[in-house]
Design a protein around this motif. Structure first.
Motif, PDB file in Angstrom:
ATOM      1  N   VAL A 172      20.942   1.330   2.892  1.00 59.38           N
ATOM      2  CA  VAL A 172      21.419   2.041   1.721  1.00 59.38           C
ATOM      3  C   VAL A 172      20.449   3.172   1.348  1.00 59.38           C
ATOM      4  CG1 VAL A 172      21.995   1.875  -0.728  1.00 59.38           C
ATOM      5  CG2 VAL A 172      22.603   0.010   0.833  1.00 59.38           C
ATOM      6  N   ALA A 173      19.188   2.826   1.131  1.00 56.44           N
ATOM      7  CA  ALA A 173      18.203   3.821   0.716  1.00 56.44           C
ATOM      8  C   ALA A 173      16.807   3.263   0.937  1.00 56.44           C
ATOM      9  CB  ALA A 173      18.384   4.196  -0.751  1.00 56.44           C
ATOM     10  N   ALA A 174      15.841   4.171   1.053  1.00 58.72           N
ATOM     11  CA  ALA A 174      14.449   3.767   1.221  1.00 58.72           C
ATOM     12  C   ALA A 174      13.544   4.806   0.599  1.00 58.72           C
ATOM     13  CB  ALA A 174      14.097   3.600   2.704  1.00 58.72           C
ATOM     14  N   MET A 175      12.389   4.329   0.134  1.00 57.82           N
ATOM     15  CA  MET A 175      11.398   5.261  -0.355  1.00 57.82           C
ATOM     16  C   MET A 175      10.014   4.763   0.025  1.00 57.82           C
ATOM     17  SD  MET A 175      11.265   4.582  -4.483  1.00 57.82           S
ATOM     18  CE  MET A 175      10.093   5.909  -4.691  1.00 57.82           C
ATOM     19  N   ARG A 176       9.141   5.707   0.354  1.00 58.18           N
ATOM     20  CA  ARG A 176       7.772   5.371   0.647  1.00 58.18           C
ATOM     21  C   ARG A 176       7.036   5.232  -0.687  1.00 58.18           C
ATOM     22  NH1 ARG A 176       4.240   8.132   5.490  1.00 58.18           N
ATOM     23  NH2 ARG A 176       2.799   6.390   5.733  1.00 58.18           N
ATOM     24  N   MET A 177       6.127   4.298  -0.766  1.00 53.87           N
ATOM     25  CA  MET A 177       5.419   4.073  -2.023  1.00 53.87           C
ATOM     26  C   MET A 177       4.619   5.305  -2.419  1.00 53.87           C
ATOM     27  SD  MET A 177       6.599   1.275  -2.892  1.00 53.87           S
ATOM     28  CE  MET A 177       5.656   0.677  -4.285  1.00 53.87           C
ATOM     29  N   SER A 178       4.295   6.167  -1.460  1.00 54.92           N
ATOM     30  CA  SER A 178       3.587   7.417  -1.765  1.00 54.92           C
ATOM     31  C   SER A 178       4.549   8.540  -2.116  1.00 54.92           C
ATOM     32  CB  SER A 178       2.718   7.826  -0.572  1.00 54.92           C
ATOM     33  OG  SER A 178       3.502   7.986   0.588  1.00 54.92           O
ATOM     34  N   THR A 182       0.829  -1.200   0.000  1.00 59.90           N
ATOM     35  CA  THR A 182       0.000   0.000   0.000  1.00 59.90           C
ATOM     36  C   THR A 182       0.862   1.247   0.000  1.00 59.90           C
ATOM     37  OG1 THR A 182      -0.070   0.270   2.401  1.00 59.90           O
ATOM     38  CG2 THR A 182      -1.640  -1.286   1.431  1.00 59.90           C
ATOM     39  N   ALA A 183       0.234   2.410  -0.066  1.00 59.78           N
ATOM     40  CA  ALA A 183       0.958   3.677  -0.050  1.00 59.78           C
ATOM     41  C   ALA A 183       1.677   3.895   1.279  1.00 59.78           C
ATOM     42  CB  ALA A 183       0.002   4.825  -0.329  1.00 59.78           C
ATOM     43  N   ARG A 184       1.264   3.191   2.317  1.00 56.14           N
ATOM     44  CA  ARG A 184       1.917   3.320   3.620  1.00 56.14           C
ATOM     45  C   ARG A 184       3.235   2.561   3.685  1.00 56.14           C
ATOM     46  NH1 ARG A 184      -0.379   0.598   7.299  1.00 56.14           N
ATOM     47  NH2 ARG A 184       0.645   1.657   9.030  1.00 56.14           N
ATOM     48  N   HIS A 185       3.431   1.650   2.756  1.00 56.11           N
ATOM     49  CA  HIS A 185       4.658   0.856   2.785  1.00 56.11           C
ATOM     50  C   HIS A 185       5.862   1.659   2.306  1.00 56.11           C
ATOM     51  CE1 HIS A 185       2.028  -2.634   3.270  1.00 56.11           C
ATOM     52  NE2 HIS A 185       3.103  -3.324   3.592  1.00 56.11           N
ATOM     53  N   SER A 186       6.996   1.294   2.827  1.00 62.88           N
ATOM     54  CA  SER A 186       8.276   1.763   2.308  1.00 62.88           C
ATOM     55  C   SER A 186       9.005   0.569   1.711  1.00 62.88           C
ATOM     56  CB  SER A 186       9.129   2.383   3.416  1.00 62.88           C
ATOM     57  OG  SER A 186       8.610   3.618   3.830  1.00 62.88           O
TER      58      SER A 186
END
Length: 125
Positions: free
Chosen positions: A48-54, A29-33
Protein backbone atom coordinates in the motif's frame (compact mmCIF):
# COMPACT_ATOMS: atom_id res chain seq x y z
CA UNK A 1 13.33 -7.06 19.59
CA UNK A 2 11.11 -5.00 17.30
CA UNK A 3 7.37 -5.13 17.93
CA UNK A 4 4.60 -3.49 15.92
CA UNK A 5 1.09 -2.82 17.15
CA UNK A 6 -1.60 -1.62 14.76
CA UNK A 7 -4.88 0.02 15.65
CA UNK A 8 -7.71 1.93 14.02
CA UNK A 9 -9.42 -0.56 11.78
CA UNK A 10 -13.18 -0.96 11.62
CA UNK A 11 -16.32 -0.83 9.53
CA UNK A 12 -17.05 2.22 7.43
CA UNK A 13 -19.37 3.09 4.56
CA UNK A 14 -18.03 3.75 1.09
CA UNK A 15 -16.75 7.29 0.86
CA UNK A 16 -15.83 7.37 4.52
CA UNK A 17 -12.46 7.64 6.24
CA UNK A 18 -10.34 5.66 8.67
CA UNK A 19 -6.97 6.31 10.25
CA UNK A 20 -4.71 3.39 11.05
CA UNK A 21 -1.76 3.73 13.37
CA UNK A 22 1.28 1.54 13.91
CA UNK A 23 3.40 1.89 17.02
CA UNK A 24 6.87 0.39 16.79
CA UNK A 25 9.02 -0.49 19.76
CA UNK A 26 12.58 -1.72 19.83
CA UNK A 27 15.66 -0.79 17.81
CA UNK A 28 14.21 1.30 14.95
CA UNK A 29 16.73 3.53 13.18
CA UNK A 30 16.69 6.13 10.41
CA UNK A 31 17.63 3.34 7.98
CA UNK A 32 14.37 1.53 8.63
CA UNK A 33 11.29 1.84 6.51
CA UNK A 34 7.78 1.42 7.81
CA UNK A 35 5.20 0.07 5.41
CA UNK A 36 1.55 -0.79 5.09
CA UNK A 37 0.39 -3.88 3.24
CA UNK A 38 -3.09 -5.30 2.90
CA UNK A 39 -4.57 -8.70 2.21
CA UNK A 40 -8.10 -9.34 1.05
CA UNK A 41 -9.69 -12.81 1.39
CA UNK A 42 -8.32 -15.19 -1.20
CA UNK A 43 -5.77 -12.70 -2.46
CA UNK A 44 -2.07 -12.18 -1.98
CA UNK A 45 -0.72 -9.56 0.36
CA UNK A 46 -0.21 -6.32 -1.53
CA UNK A 47 1.82 -3.19 -0.93
CA UNK A 48 0.00 0.00 0.00
CA UNK A 49 2.59 2.56 1.10
CA UNK A 50 5.99 2.89 2.75
CA UNK A 51 8.10 5.58 4.29
CA UNK A 52 11.67 5.69 5.47
CA UNK A 53 12.05 6.86 9.05
CA UNK A 54 14.44 9.53 7.73
CA UNK A 55 11.76 10.74 5.29
CA UNK A 56 10.27 10.00 1.89
CA UNK A 57 7.01 8.18 1.15
CA UNK A 58 6.10 5.76 -1.63
CA UNK A 59 2.57 4.74 -2.60
CA UNK A 60 1.50 1.67 -4.55
CA UNK A 61 -0.68 3.37 -7.13
CA UNK A 62 -1.87 6.84 -8.13
CA UNK A 63 -5.33 5.93 -6.85
CA UNK A 64 -3.98 5.11 -3.41
CA UNK A 65 -1.80 8.21 -3.40
CA UNK A 66 -4.84 10.34 -4.20
CA UNK A 67 -6.88 8.91 -1.30
CA UNK A 68 -4.42 7.71 1.34
CA UNK A 69 -1.71 9.54 3.25
CA UNK A 70 1.07 7.92 5.23
CA UNK A 71 2.85 9.97 7.83
CA UNK A 72 4.70 9.93 11.11
CA UNK A 73 3.10 10.98 14.36
CA UNK A 74 4.85 13.04 16.99
CA UNK A 75 5.17 9.96 19.19
CA UNK A 76 8.46 8.28 18.45
CA UNK A 77 8.32 5.51 15.85
CA UNK A 78 4.58 5.73 15.28
CA UNK A 79 3.23 6.00 11.77
CA UNK A 80 -0.27 6.37 10.46
CA UNK A 81 -2.22 5.65 7.31
CA UNK A 82 -5.04 8.14 6.76
CA UNK A 83 -7.51 6.58 4.36
CA UNK A 84 -10.12 8.80 2.71
CA UNK A 85 -12.77 8.17 0.07
CA UNK A 86 -12.74 4.49 0.95
CA UNK A 87 -14.11 1.98 -1.54
CA UNK A 88 -15.44 -1.55 -0.99
CA UNK A 89 -12.35 -2.88 -2.78
CA UNK A 90 -10.23 -1.41 0.01
CA UNK A 91 -11.67 -4.06 2.33
CA UNK A 92 -8.79 -6.14 3.70
CA UNK A 93 -6.65 -6.87 6.70
CA UNK A 94 -4.07 -4.12 6.87
CA UNK A 95 -0.60 -4.96 8.17
CA UNK A 96 2.20 -2.74 9.34
CA UNK A 97 5.75 -3.88 8.66
CA UNK A 98 9.29 -2.68 9.15
CA UNK A 99 12.66 -3.52 7.68
CA UNK A 100 15.57 -1.99 5.81
CA UNK A 101 14.76 -2.44 2.12
CA UNK A 102 16.46 -0.42 -0.57
CA UNK A 103 14.27 2.23 -2.18
CA UNK A 104 13.46 0.19 -5.26
CA UNK A 105 12.39 -2.80 -3.16
CA UNK A 106 10.07 -1.12 -0.66
CA UNK A 107 7.03 -2.65 -2.34
CA UNK A 108 8.28 -6.19 -1.70
CA UNK A 109 6.82 -7.85 1.40
CA UNK A 110 9.84 -10.14 1.64
CA UNK A 111 12.03 -7.13 2.31
CA UNK A 112 10.39 -6.65 5.70
CA UNK A 113 11.26 -8.85 8.66
CA UNK A 114 8.90 -7.56 11.35
CA UNK A 115 5.12 -7.50 11.06
CA UNK A 116 2.18 -6.42 13.16
CA UNK A 117 -0.83 -8.59 13.89
CA UNK A 118 -3.04 -6.86 11.33
CA UNK A 119 -6.21 -4.81 11.64
CA UNK A 120 -9.43 -5.41 9.71
CA UNK A 121 -10.83 -2.68 7.49
CA UNK A 122 -14.28 -3.29 6.05
CA UNK A 123 -15.88 -0.86 3.63
CA UNK A 124 -19.57 -1.40 2.94
CA UNK A 125 -21.24 -0.30 -0.26
Amino acid sequence: QVQLVESGGGLVQAGGSLRLTCAASGPITARHSMAWFRQAPGQEREFVAAMRMSGGTTYATDSIKARFAMGRETAKNTVYLQMNSLKPEDTAVYYCATGTPILSNRHNSQAYNHWGQGTQVTVSS
